[in-house]
Write a protein that holds these residues in place. Structure first.
Motif: not given
Lengths: 116, 373
Positions: B130-144, B147-160
């Protein structure tokens, strides 16, 4: 940008950054940087050593190897276990000084040497 | 990430070891192998040295007649160079893992993006974004500090995935931890298990394990991060596991009331704010049918809180990108679950050495009555 890349949709949104690259823990910032550099160098050395392990195993088995052979080689279970043990020994040899239990107070040293 | 940064170089296929695809090149694999060894040494040898040192610091302070409220303890621990060095090691290894993985996947980025695109259009299972999903700020941090956290990097899954593999010291390379936990899923007492929803599913390791443990059930994985879900679905397709992934908020699932038998939240709650936690618990209650189970697995708050333990957990919160653990450790999870109407029991989570607890929360008739009262 290639045509394929130009058509690639982004699945990312803005994020809230953490400035982790600039954390300094040790009092001396140069020393802090040096620890990070030594860790990187260790990783590079192990990367080279492991490539040698792969290459030597393949040379033993095949006599002539290609880059593709080395990149795609799957170590046996025995090799995996043995090379993991060598890795752990490698880490321990380099970093053992950081694993010392260092008391706060250094033990006192003798005050007398020459009998006079 | 600018998509101009990705490369179009095609790597040789290095195959898989069991369930785990090998990293795309030997040097990347070896570099992360080093980090696995380094972390094992840090968790054992360096940890023993820092525990000893911390005890020395505390003993010296107590000998001086000092009390040690948290600010004073933190100042003493930060000033001690042996303890500071352990922090440097820890955070540097985190950064090394993330950067080596991200750089490596980006080197062959076109290939990996194309893989996820092709998987998105195929099965088994499905992927709903859902590209229109409003992602709350609490979920936008660079967790761990990824880089980019879970929402800001295309390869977040690979890196995680590969970053956490070295965190688990290689003991979860075949999803062993998740498979063991799924085999001990907290099921409804009546045995009816047709629909399981894994909220905050991330890369879907637990979600896939749930489907493999309960093949007769429909299993859904929900997460806020599209990159994580794309990776999760691509992995499910590669492994042939039928799971439906959807980009939805845990607090707003869009699922029908009373339609789910089990909701799982695996290491989710320490990564959400307390207001979000309340909303998520309420939503889990809403979508569960009577007798359904909300299985929450997360950090045990009942632990030996020495000064140094508190400092290290604070350091994890502050330096290691865990923005909500301060909320979590000060939050009354049992109270929140009970207030929502659940009847709760706790037990140790499998393969967690006591660090994780399961809050097994049942939507029972008793709970409904108490809530209505």
């Amino acid at each position: 940008m290639s045509e394929a890349e130009a058509g690639q949709k982004s699945h990312t949104v803005d994020f809230i950054p953490k400035d982790a690259e600039n954390f300094v823990f040790l009092e001396n910032q140069v020393l802090d940087s040096l620890v990070s550099s030594v860790l990187e160098l260790s990783a590079e050395v192990w990367t080279l050593k492991r490539r040698s392990l792969f290459t030597e195993a393949l040379l033993d088995a095949k006599g002539v190897v290609t880059k593709h052979d080395i990149e795609t080689y799957s170590p046996s279970a025995e090799e995996t276990a043995e090379w993991a043990a060598r890795r752990d020994q490698f880490v321990k040899r380099i970093y053992a000084p950081f694993g010392r239990k260092a008391p706060l107070e250094k033990p006192a040293t003798p005050d007398q040497f020459l009998d006079r | 990430m600018a998509l101009t940064d990705v490369s179009t170089h095609s790597p040789p296929d290095r195959g898989s070891i069991g369930r785990l695809r090998r990293l795309p090149d030997l040097d990347m694999e070896s570099y992360n192998d080093f980090l696995t060894g380094m972390r094992a040494w840090m968790f054992k040898d360096m940890s023993a040295a820092t525990q000893f040192r911390a005890q020395e610091v505390v003993a010296a302070a107590q000998a001086r007649g000092e009390n040690l409220p948290f600010p004073r303890a933190k100042a003493l621990f930060e000033a001690d160079q042996t303890l500071a060095a352990s922090m440097r090691f820890w955070i540097s290894c985190q950064l090394m893992a993330h950067h080596s993985l991200l750089d490596g996947f980006r080197r062959q980025g076109d290939v990996f993006l194309k893989e996820m695109d092709e998987a998105a259009a195929s099965g088994p299972g499905s992927l709903e974004l859902n590209p229109d999903l409003h992602i709350p700020d609490y979920a936008r941090h660079e967790v761990h500090i990824q880089p980019g956290g879970y929402v800001g990097e295309e390869f977040a899954g690979h890196v995680y995935h590969y970053g956490t593999n070295s965190f688990y010291l290689g003991r979860n390379d075949q999803d062993e931890v998740y498979l063991a936990r799924a085999a001990q899923l907290s099921k409804p007492a009546d045995g009816k298990l047709e629909c399981i929803v894994d909220i905050g599913c991330g890369i879907g390791q637990y979600t896939l394990a749930l489907k493999e443990a309960c093949p007769q059930a429909r299993v859904m994985g929900l997460d806020v991060g599209a990159p994580m879900l794309r990776y999760a679905h691509a992995r499910a397709v590669h492994l042939g596991v039928d799971v439906d992934f959807a980009q939805r908020l845990a607090e707003d699932t869009g699922l029908e009331a009373g339609s789910v038998d089990v909701v799982c939240a695996h290491i989710l709650f320490h990564e959400v704010s307390t207001p979000a936690a309340k909303d998520i618990i309420d939503e889990a209650y809403r979508i569960l049918r009577p007798g359904g189970v909300f299985e929450v697995t997360d950090f045990s708050v009942q632990r030996e809180w020495s000064s140094y333990t508190e400092y290290r957990v604070w350091a994890d919160h502050y330096y290691n990108g865990e923005p909500w653990t301060r909320d979590y450790y000060n939050r009354d999870m049992l109270g929140l679950l009970a207030a929502a109407g659940f009847e709760v029991q706790t037990e140790d989570a499998p393969l967690a050495m006591g660090f994780l607890k399961k809050f097994i929360s049942v939507k029972s008739a008793v709970g409904e009555a108490l809530k209505a009262a």
